[in-house]
Design a protein around this motif. Structure first.
Motif, mmCIF file in Angstrom:
data_model
loop_
_atom_site.group_PDB
_atom_site.id
_atom_site.type_symbol
_atom_site.label_atom_id
_atom_site.label_comp_id
_atom_site.label_asym_id
_atom_site.label_seq_id
_atom_site.Cartn_x
_atom_site.Cartn_y
_atom_site.Cartn_z
ATOM 1 N N GLY A 129 0.789 -1.234 0.000
ATOM 2 C CA GLY A 129 0.000 0.000 0.000
ATOM 3 C C GLY A 129 0.812 1.269 0.000
ATOM 4 O O GLY A 129 0.246 2.356 0.024
ATOM 5 N N LEU A 130 2.145 1.175 -0.050
ATOM 6 C CA LEU A 130 2.962 2.396 -0.062
ATOM 7 C C LEU A 130 2.680 3.243 -1.313
ATOM 8 O O LEU A 130 2.422 4.440 -1.218
ATOM 9 C CB LEU A 130 4.454 2.054 0.027
ATOM 10 N N ALA A 131 2.703 2.585 -2.486
ATOM 11 C CA ALA A 131 2.486 3.326 -3.731
ATOM 12 C C ALA A 131 1.079 3.933 -3.761
ATOM 13 O O ALA A 131 0.893 5.066 -4.226
ATOM 14 C CB ALA A 131 2.717 2.424 -4.939
ATOM 15 N N ALA A 132 0.095 3.207 -3.238
ATOM 16 C CA ALA A 132 -1.278 3.729 -3.197
ATOM 17 C C ALA A 132 -1.346 4.957 -2.291
ATOM 18 O O ALA A 132 -2.021 5.944 -2.618
ATOM 19 C CB ALA A 132 -2.232 2.644 -2.709
ATOM 20 N N MET A 133 -0.650 4.896 -1.154
ATOM 21 C CA MET A 133 -0.623 6.045 -0.238
ATOM 22 C C MET A 133 -0.002 7.257 -0.942
ATOM 23 O O MET A 133 -0.531 8.367 -0.892
ATOM 24 C CB MET A 133 0.157 5.666 1.027
ATOM 25 N N VAL A 134 1.133 7.026 -1.614
ATOM 26 C CA VAL A 134 1.823 8.123 -2.306
ATOM 27 C C VAL A 134 0.921 8.694 -3.407
ATOM 28 O O VAL A 134 0.792 9.921 -3.545
ATOM 29 C CB VAL A 134 3.186 7.660 -2.868
ATOM 30 N N ALA A 135 0.256 7.821 -4.162
ATOM 31 C CA ALA A 135 -0.644 8.283 -5.232
ATOM 32 C C ALA A 135 -1.761 9.145 -4.643
ATOM 33 O O ALA A 135 -2.111 10.189 -5.212
ATOM 34 C CB ALA A 135 -1.222 7.083 -5.978
ATOM 35 N N ALA A 145 3.759 13.863 -10.062
ATOM 36 C CA ALA A 145 4.597 12.760 -9.576
ATOM 37 C C ALA A 145 6.074 13.001 -9.873
ATOM 38 O O ALA A 145 6.945 12.657 -9.069
ATOM 39 C CB ALA A 145 4.127 11.446 -10.190
ATOM 40 N N GLY A 146 6.354 13.614 -11.033
ATOM 41 C CA GLY A 146 7.735 13.840 -11.448
ATOM 42 C C GLY A 146 8.495 14.814 -10.555
ATOM 43 O O GLY A 146 9.714 14.921 -10.648
ATOM 44 N N ARG A 147 7.771 15.518 -9.687
ATOM 45 C CA ARG A 147 8.417 16.458 -8.759
ATOM 46 C C ARG A 147 8.881 15.765 -7.476
ATOM 47 O O ARG A 147 9.591 16.352 -6.664
ATOM 48 C CB ARG A 147 7.425 17.547 -8.353
ATOM 49 N N LEU A 148 8.426 14.528 -7.280
ATOM 50 C CA LEU A 148 8.752 13.790 -6.051
ATOM 51 C C LEU A 148 9.858 12.773 -6.308
ATOM 52 O O LEU A 148 9.862 12.083 -7.320
ATOM 53 C CB LEU A 148 7.501 13.069 -5.525
ATOM 54 N N ILE A 149 10.793 12.713 -5.372
ATOM 55 C CA ILE A 149 11.817 11.666 -5.382
ATOM 56 C C ILE A 149 11.697 10.908 -4.066
ATOM 57 O O ILE A 149 11.583 11.526 -2.994
ATOM 58 C CB ILE A 149 13.237 12.265 -5.494
ATOM 59 N N VAL A 150 11.680 9.598 -4.133
ATOM 60 C CA VAL A 150 11.651 8.787 -2.923
ATOM 61 C C VAL A 150 13.049 8.224 -2.708
ATOM 62 O O VAL A 150 13.635 7.641 -3.624
ATOM 63 C CB VAL A 150 10.584 7.675 -3.049
ATOM 64 N N ILE A 167 8.897 -0.342 -5.142
ATOM 65 C CA ILE A 167 9.706 0.627 -5.885
ATOM 66 C C ILE A 167 9.257 0.688 -7.340
ATOM 67 O O ILE A 167 9.129 1.767 -7.925
ATOM 68 C CB ILE A 167 11.209 0.281 -5.766
ATOM 69 N N GLU A 168 8.970 -0.482 -7.921
ATOM 70 C CA GLU A 168 8.473 -0.508 -9.306
ATOM 71 C C GLU A 168 7.138 0.219 -9.419
ATOM 72 O O GLU A 168 6.897 0.948 -10.387
ATOM 73 C CB GLU A 168 8.336 -1.962 -9.785
ATOM 74 N N ASP A 169 6.268 0.035 -8.437
ATOM 75 C CA ASP A 169 4.957 0.708 -8.443
ATOM 76 C C ASP A 169 5.119 2.224 -8.338
ATOM 77 O O ASP A 169 4.427 2.978 -9.026
ATOM 78 C CB ASP A 169 4.086 0.197 -7.294
ATOM 79 N N LEU A 170 6.031 2.669 -7.465
ATOM 80 C CA LEU A 170 6.279 4.111 -7.317
ATOM 81 C C LEU A 170 6.828 4.676 -8.621
ATOM 82 O O LEU A 170 6.408 5.724 -9.097
ATOM 83 C CB LEU A 170 7.274 4.377 -6.179
ATOM 84 N N HIS A 171 7.769 3.930 -9.197
ATOM 85 C CA HIS A 171 8.390 4.362 -10.458
ATOM 86 C C HIS A 171 7.337 4.458 -11.568
ATOM 87 O O HIS A 171 7.360 5.395 -12.373
ATOM 88 C CB HIS A 171 9.491 3.379 -10.841
ATOM 89 N N ALA A 172 6.406 3.500 -11.582
ATOM 90 C CA ALA A 172 5.338 3.496 -12.594
ATOM 91 C C ALA A 172 4.425 4.720 -12.449
ATOM 92 O O ALA A 172 3.845 5.195 -13.421
ATOM 93 C CB ALA A 172 4.532 2.202 -12.496
ATOM 94 N N LEU A 173 4.312 5.250 -11.218
ATOM 95 C CA LEU A 173 3.524 6.468 -10.996
ATOM 96 C C LEU A 173 4.219 7.693 -11.596
ATOM 97 O O LEU A 173 3.605 8.736 -11.769
ATOM 98 C CB LEU A 173 3.345 6.742 -9.496
ATOM 99 N N GLY A 174 5.526 7.557 -11.853
ATOM 100 C CA GLY A 174 6.306 8.683 -12.350
ATOM 101 C C GLY A 174 7.174 9.317 -11.275
ATOM 102 O O GLY A 174 7.823 10.344 -11.501
ATOM 103 N N VAL A 175 7.189 8.701 -10.087
ATOM 104 C CA VAL A 175 7.998 9.201 -8.965
ATOM 105 C C VAL A 175 9.458 8.797 -9.197
ATOM 106 O O VAL A 175 9.727 7.678 -9.641
ATOM 107 C CB VAL A 175 7.475 8.601 -7.635
#
Ligand code: C2E
Ligand code: CA
Ligand code: CA
Ligand code: CA
Length: 277
Positions: A129-135, A145-150, A167-175
């Protein structure tokens, strides 16, 4: 001898209890601190080399305890990792960082930082649920999303397949994904083949002695070559002197962070307004 070792054992066991009690109490205080709003975020600039112009910021958490005073994240983040509070604290950190960033852009679009870096711990990566929380936070704050770096550490990524998936899910969001303390783990280069990475944060230990001809300088140079070769951005961490900054620039580094350029502060340093031709 038996009596002696028995005494030693009792003292050892008592020490363990005290340690456990202390940890439990600290854990409870941290829980309360989140409810009463004792956490703050501070922001440290990541600057261009050689100009020193602020570009990005890294969010760093602080705990201002009413009695203990300032408690270092190096002390309390591990406790929140152990008792699981980091999941909730991490969400507060993400939401606060992104809404601060959105506010800076609303108020001072020309001079606000281009991107913001937020640290994410091993426990957060292991939790579904990390990527869902970030989204959700990005949608709430209207932040692209492109303004955020994790920022993740190598150890955190190695905590298992769930972490790589997150990490792949976050990357897919554009993070953007940054590998923190890069070069200090057991398989730093191997990791570049495993997870999608955008930024290498070259650890302070390589920066400390970069001005002295020796192995640190050789490694710092090798890491910028790897970063450039893979099309990543490298950030030199913990730059404390002008000499280090100059040497890093000579080696090819274009981004740096450290006390020489700016300490973590409540508000980010303004970027220079674009020059008028
Ligand atoms: P980190 O992510 O590697 O952060 C860099 C640390 O180095 C920060 O310490 C920063 O204040 C310090 N630093 C920056 N420039 C210099 C310099 O030139 N010289 C020296 N000596 N130090 C410098 P800080 O804020 O005490 O944080 C320590 C660690 O705690 C962080 O290391 C990170 O692992 C963790 N942490 C901090 N904030 C967060 C957070 O919001 N979430 C999570 N999960 N961990 C955090
Ligand atoms: Ca970091
Ligand atoms: Ca670091
Ligand atoms: Ca570190």
């Amino acid at each position: 001898a038996a009596k002696c070792s028995g005494g030693r054992w009792r003292r050892y066991a008592a020490g363990l209890d005290e340690h456990t009690d202390e940890k439990a109490r600290l854990g409870a205080e941290l829980r309360a601190a989140l409810d009463t709003g004792e956490f703050r975020l501070v922001y440290q600039p990541i600057v261009s080399l050689p100009s020193g112009d602020p570009r990005y910021v890294e969010a760093l958490v602080r705990w201002q305890h009413p009695q203990r005073g300032f408690v270092s994240p190096a002390e309390f983040v591990p406790v929140t990792e152990e008792n699981g509070l980091i999941v909730e604290l991490g969400e507060w950190i993400m939401r606060t960082a992104c809404s601060d960033f959105a506010r800076w852009h609303a108020e001072h679009p020309a001079t606000a930082p281009e991107r913001i870096s937020v640290n994410v711990s091993a426990r957060q990566l292991a939790e579904p649920g990390l990527a869902a929380m970030v989204a959700a936070v990005l949608a709430e704050t209207g932040m692209p999303a492109g303004r955020l770096i994790v920022e993740v550490t190598e150890t955190a990524v190695f905590s298992g397949g769930v972490a790589v998936r997150a990490i792949e899910d976050l990357h897919a969001l554009g993070v953007g994904i940054a590998l923190d303390d890069f070069g200090t783990g057991h398989s730093s280069l191997g990791l570049l083949q495993t997870v999608p990475v955008d930024v290498l944060k070259v650890d302070k230990s390589f920066v400390d002695n970069v001005t002295m001809a020796g192995r640190h300088a050789v490694i710092a140079e090798a890491l910028i070559r790897v970063s450039d070769g893979l099309g990543l951005s490298a950030v030199a961490e913990g730059v404390e002197t002008a000499e280090q900054a100059a040497e890093l620039h000579r080696l090819g580094y274009r981004l740096a962070q450290g006390y020489h350029f700016g300490k973590p502060a409540a508000e980010p340093t303004a970027r220079r307004t674009a020059a008028v031709a």
